[in-house]
Write a protein that holds these residues in place. Structure first.
Motif, mmCIF file in Angstrom:
data_model
loop_
_atom_site.group_PDB
_atom_site.id
_atom_site.type_symbol
_atom_site.label_atom_id
_atom_site.label_comp_id
_atom_site.label_asym_id
_atom_site.label_seq_id
_atom_site.Cartn_x
_atom_site.Cartn_y
_atom_site.Cartn_z
ATOM 1 N N SER A 82 -30.190 -32.899 -73.297
ATOM 2 C CA SER A 82 -29.162 -33.103 -72.287
ATOM 3 C C SER A 82 -28.164 -34.169 -72.696
ATOM 4 O O SER A 82 -26.955 -33.973 -72.614
ATOM 5 N N LEU A 85 -25.971 -32.881 -75.426
ATOM 6 C CA LEU A 85 -24.898 -31.995 -74.978
ATOM 7 C C LEU A 85 -23.785 -32.794 -74.318
ATOM 8 O O LEU A 85 -22.629 -32.426 -74.366
ATOM 9 N N LYS A 86 -24.170 -33.905 -73.694
ATOM 10 C CA LYS A 86 -23.173 -34.695 -72.982
ATOM 11 C C LYS A 86 -22.484 -35.700 -73.882
ATOM 12 O O LYS A 86 -21.654 -36.473 -73.429
ATOM 13 N N GLY A 121 -35.988 -39.040 -69.818
ATOM 14 C CA GLY A 121 -36.310 -38.502 -68.502
ATOM 15 C C GLY A 121 -35.250 -38.776 -67.460
ATOM 16 O O GLY A 121 -35.500 -38.655 -66.276
ATOM 17 N N ALA A 122 -34.054 -39.133 -67.887
ATOM 18 C CA ALA A 122 -32.988 -39.385 -66.923
ATOM 19 C C ALA A 122 -31.810 -38.486 -67.267
ATOM 20 O O ALA A 122 -30.696 -38.943 -67.444
ATOM 21 N N CYS A 123 -32.093 -37.189 -67.390
ATOM 22 C CA CYS A 123 -31.133 -36.256 -67.968
ATOM 23 C C CYS A 123 -29.825 -36.153 -67.199
ATOM 24 O O CYS A 123 -28.809 -35.810 -67.766
ATOM 25 N N ASP A 124 -29.853 -36.414 -65.896
ATOM 26 C CA ASP A 124 -28.614 -36.250 -65.150
ATOM 27 C C ASP A 124 -27.599 -37.317 -65.488
ATOM 28 O O ASP A 124 -26.410 -37.117 -65.357
ATOM 29 N N HIS A 125 -28.099 -38.476 -65.900
ATOM 30 C CA HIS A 125 -27.208 -39.620 -66.037
ATOM 31 C C HIS A 125 -26.736 -39.804 -67.476
ATOM 32 O O HIS A 125 -26.232 -40.850 -67.828
ATOM 33 N N TYR A 135 -30.929 -50.349 -68.443
ATOM 34 C CA TYR A 135 -30.372 -49.015 -68.660
ATOM 35 C C TYR A 135 -28.866 -48.967 -68.413
ATOM 36 O O TYR A 135 -28.361 -49.634 -67.525
ATOM 37 N N ARG A 137 -25.886 -45.866 -67.949
ATOM 38 C CA ARG A 137 -25.746 -44.425 -67.819
ATOM 39 C C ARG A 137 -24.335 -43.971 -68.173
ATOM 40 O O ARG A 137 -23.412 -44.772 -68.162
ATOM 41 N N THR B 53 -38.573 -42.917 -63.107
ATOM 42 C CA THR B 53 -37.825 -43.215 -64.332
ATOM 43 C C THR B 53 -36.363 -42.843 -64.172
ATOM 44 O O THR B 53 -35.466 -43.607 -64.496
ATOM 45 N N SER B 54 -36.161 -41.631 -63.639
ATOM 46 C CA SER B 54 -34.804 -41.119 -63.533
ATOM 47 C C SER B 54 -33.975 -41.932 -62.550
ATOM 48 O O SER B 54 -32.829 -42.268 -62.815
ATOM 49 N N VAL B 57 -32.736 -45.422 -63.701
ATOM 50 C CA VAL B 57 -31.511 -45.382 -64.501
ATOM 51 C C VAL B 57 -30.293 -45.275 -63.589
ATOM 52 O O VAL B 57 -29.248 -45.847 -63.844
ATOM 53 N N ALA B 58 -30.473 -44.546 -62.473
ATOM 54 C CA ALA B 58 -29.369 -44.409 -61.529
ATOM 55 C C ALA B 58 -29.180 -45.660 -60.684
ATOM 56 O O ALA B 58 -28.224 -45.764 -59.926
ATOM 57 N N CYS B 89 -32.435 -34.884 -58.934
ATOM 58 C CA CYS B 89 -32.085 -36.030 -59.770
ATOM 59 C C CYS B 89 -30.615 -36.431 -59.677
ATOM 60 O O CYS B 89 -30.261 -37.572 -59.855
ATOM 61 N N SER B 90 -29.754 -35.438 -59.378
ATOM 62 C CA SER B 90 -28.326 -35.750 -59.367
ATOM 63 C C SER B 90 -27.928 -36.567 -58.149
ATOM 64 O O SER B 90 -26.858 -37.146 -58.128
ATOM 65 N N GLU B 92 -29.662 -39.047 -56.878
ATOM 66 C CA GLU B 92 -30.321 -40.347 -56.862
ATOM 67 C C GLU B 92 -29.308 -41.475 -56.928
ATOM 68 O O GLU B 92 -28.227 -41.282 -57.468
ATOM 69 N N PHE B 247 -38.974 -33.003 -68.455
ATOM 70 C CA PHE B 247 -39.540 -34.191 -67.812
ATOM 71 C C PHE B 247 -40.379 -33.799 -66.602
ATOM 72 O O PHE B 247 -40.531 -34.571 -65.673
ATOM 73 N N ASN B 401 -31.688 -29.147 -66.648
ATOM 74 C CA ASN B 401 -30.706 -30.182 -66.968
ATOM 75 C C ASN B 401 -29.641 -29.608 -67.880
ATOM 76 O O ASN B 401 -29.323 -28.441 -67.795
ATOM 77 N N GLY B 402 -29.106 -30.419 -68.747
ATOM 78 C CA GLY B 402 -28.016 -29.932 -69.586
ATOM 79 C C GLY B 402 -26.708 -30.023 -68.831
ATOM 80 O O GLY B 402 -26.455 -30.995 -68.139
ATOM 81 N N THR B 407 -28.830 -31.757 -61.911
ATOM 82 C CA THR B 407 -30.090 -31.822 -62.640
ATOM 83 C C THR B 407 -31.208 -31.869 -61.620
ATOM 84 O O THR B 407 -31.122 -32.610 -60.653
#
Lengths: 154, 649
Positions: A82, A85-86, A121-125, A135, A137, B53-54, B57-58, B89-90, B92, B247, B401-402, B407
């Motif tokens: 992810s 790709l970003k 494990g923080a693929c959205d960010h 961290y 993002r 974890t996710s 980060v946010a 996740c998006s 968060e 994940f 994801n991607g 996500t």
């Protein structure tokens, strides 16, 4: 406490010393010292009654173990699918072009070290990086430049 | 940081709840206390913050301190509890508020700056519907106006959340909450009612298959281990999830670790293992912390250790930290790593179920497989066998994801079309077009739009040349270059190949070189270079087939899959790279061709001086131009130009 004493202390924590406790011992040593070195694997080898070459072979097989000391600022760069790709690729290119820093290396002045990991494990960010466990993002080269600037000025 | 169980809660669970856990009937005061643990009625406001974890980060931790600061500043009496992740996740950091007498309501993207306005509103009984995403359904509480219920939200409605039921709802560090929500009842029930043989039979009847990617029938594997006459058996829970972009297991453990522990205890009982090991990557600090805490709590209340619930069965669970090697997902390599050797796979048979760790029968299962067991025991094998399709039963968790517009972590029943994954992720981002869905990481395949109607099924997908993998799904849009993607996967395999067998070690390296060659501009167009390039392209397919047929373990056998599938589905893109030296997504940096906009160029000569191949010509103070044949696409001119006159196509 010298490094040798620290290692001795870690080795004493393990009551039964067989080859199956080798990886946990190396992990503990790396957590304590930041990286592995010749002294450490010689001492572990003596204690476990194992050839140093075997331990070195094992330590270089796994991604976690490092023989180069970490820099003052340890950068973890996520290169999971992810983040890739970003645009994590451009961050890697930036670090290589500007700091001559590749995966697993430390800069000569000891300021920065880089570790490329697969998926935090923080693929959205993404793209995600962490510097000394802090961290960041959505990092692009521009943002990365600012982050590094702030760190060097401190 | 957490609201962990207090001593009183632990002893309440141990003395009052656990003795009757197998039939679920308690005296009224115990039931009332359990209901309080479920926060059915609250006396003072509760604020739930999703911390994983996710979300860290946010910025979830910053949000949590802002909330505590707010409560302190305005002296509001409220509990702050941390919970897991709903899988959104998006959105968060997600914060949920439960006021006395009102339903629990969730807010999305709560940054520290928004904490004040949201809490002000919620505490005074006024919520702007656009701030909230959903509310929980409750018969006894007054719902908030204009906010959808959780089960009405399309995201949740479309799913069948069996394994993720508690995720995001309960506090992961609390065994009391997990038990209050019905946890550990399957364990208590089986230990009193069933022999290990019964559970093994139940799992066989349910038709559960491994979720790690191999899809081997779990019951069969267990039976094999049971048939070996020995006193020592091991169970290993493989949580070394290392697919880039996957994940599922991490978020599952972080949100509901007790469910994993219960699954491990039950499965160990079923194969009468004397020791269970969780193999988890050392990097996942929060995940390790949560699972370790769950294990400690289980020991404390007597669900683990010597003589579990007076049954005479004893079990120890150990957490072993993986030092990071992708190949250790393979059973035999994982065992080697636990024995303190290099993680190199060996030839099967003997299978680990017969001759595994320290030469003893060892059952290795993925986290998600084990988490299914308590549900199967509780609801019966018939219930499980009714879910899903002929060959694939139950549900499967996916992490999407991607380039997806959101996500997320979702759980779908087998038999749903692959397109459902794309729907749940909300499609691609605005202004982009969908290209493919990549399933299963570096050994998976990309599925094009016209294959999206294929059902999610272990048997049906391989017939169409698709493999399900372990559950990591990437949405790819038009900004993705397929050549670059498969090159990235091959680079990953090249680094992670253990080096034991030649097809994988040399094949992955060679394949990476070939792909690298076609995504680069050749330095010269003559002789050797061109020959190498074309030789590689011709060899690519043959090499992939050799690797697939002759590698020792799954890593090498499946490594060429993405390439073979991409060559089939996206052949035109490969041909463009090879013949036209063009990358339509402009990702392959070396293939870009630069040109100078004559309107903007002032003729300052800066780019011409910097150009490493002297490809830029012109007269000073009039527009310059780039000779395409000489340009190597390094992009230095673009970086140098102060007037923004250099573009690429």
């Amino acid at each position: 406490m010298s490094n040798a004493e620290k290692i001795e202390e870690i080795l004493e924590r393990y009551s039964y010393l067989g080859s199956d406790s080798l990886i946990p011992i190396l992990q503990d040593i790396q957590n304590e010292l930041g990286s592995l070195n010749e002294e450490a694997i010689v001492l572990v080898g003596r204690k476990l009654n194992m050839p140093t070459s075997k331990i070195y072979g094992l330590a270089t097989f796994y991604n976690q173990f490092k023989f180069e000391a970490k820099g003052k600022n340890h950068i973890c760069l996520c290169n999971g699918t992810s983040c890739r790709l970003k645009g994590a690729k451009w961050n890697m290119v930036y670090l290589e072009d500007n700091l001559k820093l590749k995966n697993g290396q430390t800069t000569r002045n000891g300021q920065f070290s880089l570790e490329v990991v697969t998926c935090m494990g923080a693929c959205d960010h993404g793209p995600v990086i962490s510097v000394n466990d802090e961290y960041y993002r959505e990092v692009d080269p521009e943002k990365l430049k600012n982050i590094l600037n702030d760190l060097t000025q401190e | 940081m957490a609201r962990c169980d207090s001593k009183a809660e632990i002893s309440f669970i141990k003395d009052a709840v656990i003795p009757n856990l197998h039939d679920g009937t308690w005296p009224t005061e115990v039931s009332a206390k359990l209901s309080a643990l479920r926060h059915e009625r609250v006396r003072q406001p509760i604020i739930y913050v999703g911390v994983t974890t996710s979300s860290i980060v946010a910025g979830a931790l910053k949000t949590r301190s802002a909330i505590e600061q707010y409560l302190d500043d305005y002296s509001v009496d409220a509990d702050v509890i941390f919970v897991g992740s709903h899988g959104l996740c998006s959105l968060e950091p997600i914060v949920e508020v439960q006021m006395p007498g009102r339903t629990r309501v969730a807010f999305a993207n709560v940054t520290p700056e928004r904490v004040n306005s949201i809490l002000d509103g919620a505490i005074n009984g006024f919520i702007q519907p656009e701030n909230a995403i959903f509310q929980y359904y409750s018969e006894i509480h007054e719902p908030w106006h204009g906010i959808p219920f959780k089960n009405e939200l399309p995201f949740f409605k479309r799913q069948n959340r069996v394994l993720l039921k508690n995720a995001g709802v309960i506090c992961p560090d609390s065994i009391a909450e997990y038990i209050a929500y019905g946890g550990y009842s399957a364990l208590a029930k089986s230990i009193r009612k069933y022999t290990y043989d019964d559970i093994c039979r139940i799992v066989e009847e349910s038709g559960l298959r491994g979720r790690g990617g191999g899809a081997f029938p779990t019951g069969t594997k267990w039976r094999k281990a049971l048939q070996v006459a020995t006193s020592d058996r091991y169970l290993i829970c493989n949580a070394d999830e290392s697919d880039p972009g996957g994940f599922m297991d991490r978020l599952l453990i972080e949100s509901d670790p007790h469910r994993v522990v219960e699954g491990i205890i039950l499965s160990s009982y079923a194969v009468s293992a004397s020791k269970a090991i969780i193999y988890i990557r050392d990097r996942y600090k929060i995940t390790i912390q949560r699972i370790q805490n769950a294990i400690d709590q289980a020991y404390e209340v007597g669900l683990l250790g010597y003589d579990i619930l007076g049954s005479g069965y004893s079990l120890d669970i150990e957490v072993r930290k993986g030092p990071g090697a992708y190949v250790c997902g393979e059973e035999t390599a994982l065992i080697k790593s636990l024995e303190g050797k290099r993680g190199m796979p060996s030839i099967k048979p003997p299978y680990p179920a017969e001759f595994g760790l320290n030469g003893k029968p060892t059952v290795i299962n993925n986290v998600e497989t084990l988490v299914n067991i308590p549900q199967i025991v509780n609801n019966g094998p018939e219930w499980f066998a009714a879910l899903g399709t002929e060959g694939s039963k139950g549900t499967k968790i996916f992490s999407i994801n991607g380039q997806a517009s959101q996500t997320c972590l979702v759980e779908l029943t087998f038999g749903e079309p692959l397109g459902a994954l794309l729907d749940l992720a909300g499609g691609v981002k605005d202004g982009r077009t969908f290209k493919a869905l990549h399933l299963g990481g570096p050994s998976g395949v990309s599925v094009t739009a016209d294959e999206l109607d294929a059902p999610i099924d272990f048997d049906e997908l391989p017939k169409r040349g698709i493999s399900l993998g372990s559950g990591g799904v990437q949405v790819l849009d038009n900004t993705v270059c397929m050549v670059d993607l498969v090159k990235y996967f091959m680079h990953f395999i090249r680094n992670e190949s253990c080096g034991k067998c030649i097809p994988c070690r040399e094949g992955s390296n060679r394949m990476y070189q070939i792909l690298d060659n076609i995504s680069k501009r050749p330095v010269s167009n003559e002789g050797h270079n061109t020959l190498e390039r074309f030789k590689g392209v011709i060899q690519l397919e043959t090499l992939a087939e050799v690797m697939r047929d002759t590698s020792l373990c799954g890593l090498g056998q499946t490594a060429p899959k993405p390439i073979l599938k991409a060559l089939k589905s996206f052949r035109d893109e490969f041909e463009e790279h090879i013949f036209d030296r063009k990358c339509r997504a402009s990702v392959c940096r070396d293939l870009r061709t630069f040109y100078i906009d004559i309107e903007r160029c002032t003729g300052c000569t800066a780019c011409a001086k910097k150009c490493p191949t002297q490809a830029i010509y012109g007269t000073p103070r009039s527009p310059y131009f780039i000779v395409e044949e000489r340009c190597i696409g390094c992009g230095i001119c673009q970086d140098t130009c102060k007037f923004g006159a250099v573009f690429f196509k």
